[in-house]
Design a protein around this motif. Structure first.
Motif, PDB file in Angstrom:
ATOM      1  N   ARG A 167       4.800  -4.514   8.929  1.00  0.00           N
ATOM      2  CA  ARG A 167       3.684  -4.121   9.795  1.00  0.00           C
ATOM      3  C   ARG A 167       3.865  -4.702  11.195  1.00  0.00           C
TER       4      ARG A 167
ATOM      5  N   ASP B 224      -6.569  -3.269  -4.240  1.00  0.00           N
ATOM      6  CA  ASP B 224      -5.787  -4.085  -3.315  1.00  0.00           C
ATOM      7  C   ASP B 224      -6.393  -5.487  -3.237  1.00  0.00           C
TER       8      ASP B 224
ATOM      9  N   SER C 298       0.838  -1.210   0.000  1.00  0.00           N
ATOM     10  CA  SER C 298       0.000   0.000   0.000  1.00  0.00           C
ATOM     11  C   SER C 298       0.866   1.251   0.000  1.00  0.00           C
TER      12      SER C 298
HETATM   13 MG   LIG Z   1      -2.076  -3.086   2.039  1.00  0.00          MG
END
Ligand SMILES: [Mg+2]
Ligand SMILES: Nc1ncnc2c1ncn2[C@@H]1O[C@H](COP(=O)(O)OP(=O)(O)O)[C@@H](O)[C@H]1O
Length: 481
Positions: A377, A258, A194
């Motif tokens: 993440r 996505d 992203s």
């Molecule tokens: Mg993403």
């Protein structure tokens, strides 16, 4: 005009616009400036001045300095100043007034004027003020250029990573961003897809247009078409108003689709159509709309594998697989762990209002040895959590989740953990990384971190040692404490 401290080639051309409603004053100021070797034009009021400034900027010969009277009929000098700072921030403004008060001067300077003079103006005073204004303008121009240089070198701001695989990603992003080419990104969840999609948008000529995101797996089949293409009022039960679809919302910008791997068969077909025909109709409408969105897609599964399993349309795959960017998992680039960790630490500290100076070496070792199934993440979350929970000035293994902290001791206790322990399939090169890292760390520690001795011990040259340390995320000294 010669500007002190500036070399000739950096001296701005010196285009000055004189704004005064009194033609005699205007003329005399212009004459003076021309004698000084500057190019001077005139305007009789704020509106005329703004028009001239816009036109000059549009023709690529922006005005460097505005010399303006304060009291003028219509919009006065202060309003002009305000508008110039807004529309042409790089243009310097010098103000002239017949009624100079300290308050008026302070006010003008506060609004962004570089100088404030009282009429009648002395030649020397004017010369100095213009010089200052032009120098200010030159500094701004230099600043802007520096900024652009930084942007182009670091235009992928926020996208951290020096691992060769990441540098390759940076290169690809820079190369594809300017075109309208469809880009397909693949990578595990949390690898930065992203983030890259946004970087592509930001670096593209469409950056001032919208960036619209749509997660393909998230749309119920019944709303699919309306979500993508919009609908008109009354098209179906519940369609109370016209609704704009995502393709339309992304007009002039970028549409980020996505999790394309989780698109239903219906969704895949609709996407194939619009990508092929480059136009669509809103549900219930006969009007054909051109699809003017740059499409960027991401998948967190192998589309080739899904095709083989009959779960993804091959024709759609060929349509979207124009430029492919593969995001490496974090465990494939452990060398990036310390920099990322440091960045997240700074960020979390700022958020939490805490002062934490860094990581101790054991903590860094634990992070470096962990496999990060959730990729960047997960690392971000681990650091955020540690910052909130810790009482220390330096993060230690005690601040890490057990699964991560445990990695440190098991790696330390058994450098060849993957030889014992439960078997989980992985490429050999990846499996060898942990033991290699542990061995190099041991050697470094045994030699008090003397690189030359360590390299000698291991019979490799020093450059190879450095390279391996970087690849393996052994950077403890620099980042510890
Ligand atoms: Mg993403
Ligand atoms: N190279 C990177 N540099 C800095 N932050 C990153 C990087 N890659 C990912 N992140 C951060 O990690 C988190 C997950 O990234 P994201 O782009 O949402 O991953 P994905 O879309 O692949 O699941 C985000 O907060 C993102 O800002």
């Amino acid at each position: 005009m010669k500007i002190a401290g500036a070399t000739d080639d950096r001296t701005p051309d010196g285009r000055v616009l004189v704004v005064d409603d009194d033609p005699i004053v205007r003329r005399s100021l212009m004459d003076f400036l021309r004698q000084e070797g500057l190019s001077a034009t005139g305007a009789g009021g704020a509106a005329e001045a703004l028009e001239a400034l816009d036109a000059a900027a549009a023709s690529g010969r922006a005005v460097d300095l505005v010399l303006t009277d304060v009291a003028m009929p219509g919009r006065d000098g202060r309003e002009l100043l305000r508008e110039v700072s807004r529309r042409h921030p790089a243009t310097a403004v010098v103000m002239l007034t017949a009624y100079g008060t300290i308050e008026a001067a302070v006010d003008a300077l506060r609004l962004g004027a570089v100088d404030f003079l009282t009429k009648p103006v002395l030649d020397d005073e004017l010369r100095l003020a213009v010089e200052r204004g032009l120098r200010h303008r030159m500094l701004l121009a230099e600043n802007e250029q520096l900024h652009r240089q930084l942007e182009s070198r670091d235009g992928l701001d926020g996208l951290i990573g020096q691992d060769p695989a990441m540098l390759r990603v940076h290169e690809l992003v820079r190369a594809v961003a300017p075109a309208k080419t469809t880009v397909l990104m693949s990578g595990e969840s949390g690898t930065g897809k992203s983030l890259v999609a946004r970087a592509i948008h930001r670096l593209s000529p469409r950056s001032s247009g919208p960036f619209v995101e749509l997660s393909c797996g998230s749309i119920p089949e019944t709303l699919l078409e309306s979500e993508l293409f919009g609908h008109v009022k009354g098209a179906f039960t519940g369609a109370h108003t016209d609704k704009i679809g995502r393709f339309q919302a992304a007009k002039g910008g970028t549409l980020f689709l996505d999790e394309i791997n989780s698109a239903s068969p219906g969704m895949q077909l609709k996407l194939l159509r619009v990508l092929q025909e480059k136009r669509f109709e809103a549900v219930g409408s006969t009007e054909t709309i051109e699809a003017d969105a740059r499409v960027v897609l991401a998948t967190n599964q192998s589309l080739e594998k899904l095709i083989a399993e009959g779960l993804f349309r091959e024709d759609l795959y060929y349509r979207i697989n124009v430029v492919k960017i593969e995001l490496p998992s974090l465990r494939e680039r452990p060398g990036d762990i310390p920099v990322l960790a440091k960045k997240f630490l700074e960020h979390s500290c700022a958020e939490a209002g805490k002062m934490i100076t860094g990581f101790d070496s054991e903590c860094l070792r634990a992070l470096g040895g962990y496999r990060f199934p959730g990729n960047v993440r997960e690392l971000e979350n681990i650091i955020e959590r540690a910052v909130v929970l810790t009482q220390n000035q330096t993060l230690t293994v005690a601040d890490l989740p057990a699964a991560v902290a445990g990695g440190a001791s098991s790696t330390a206790a058994s450098p060849v953990a993957s030889v014992s322990g439960p078997w989980s399939p992985a490429p050999l090169s990846e499996l060898l990384r942990e033991p290699e890292r542990a061995i190099i760390l041991r050697a470094l520690e045994a030699n008090d971190w003397n690189r030359q001795q360590t390299a000698d011990d291991l019979a490799i040259n020093r450059t190879t040692l450095y390279k391996k340390m970087r690849q393996l995320g052994i950077d403890a000294e620099r980042l510890a404490g």
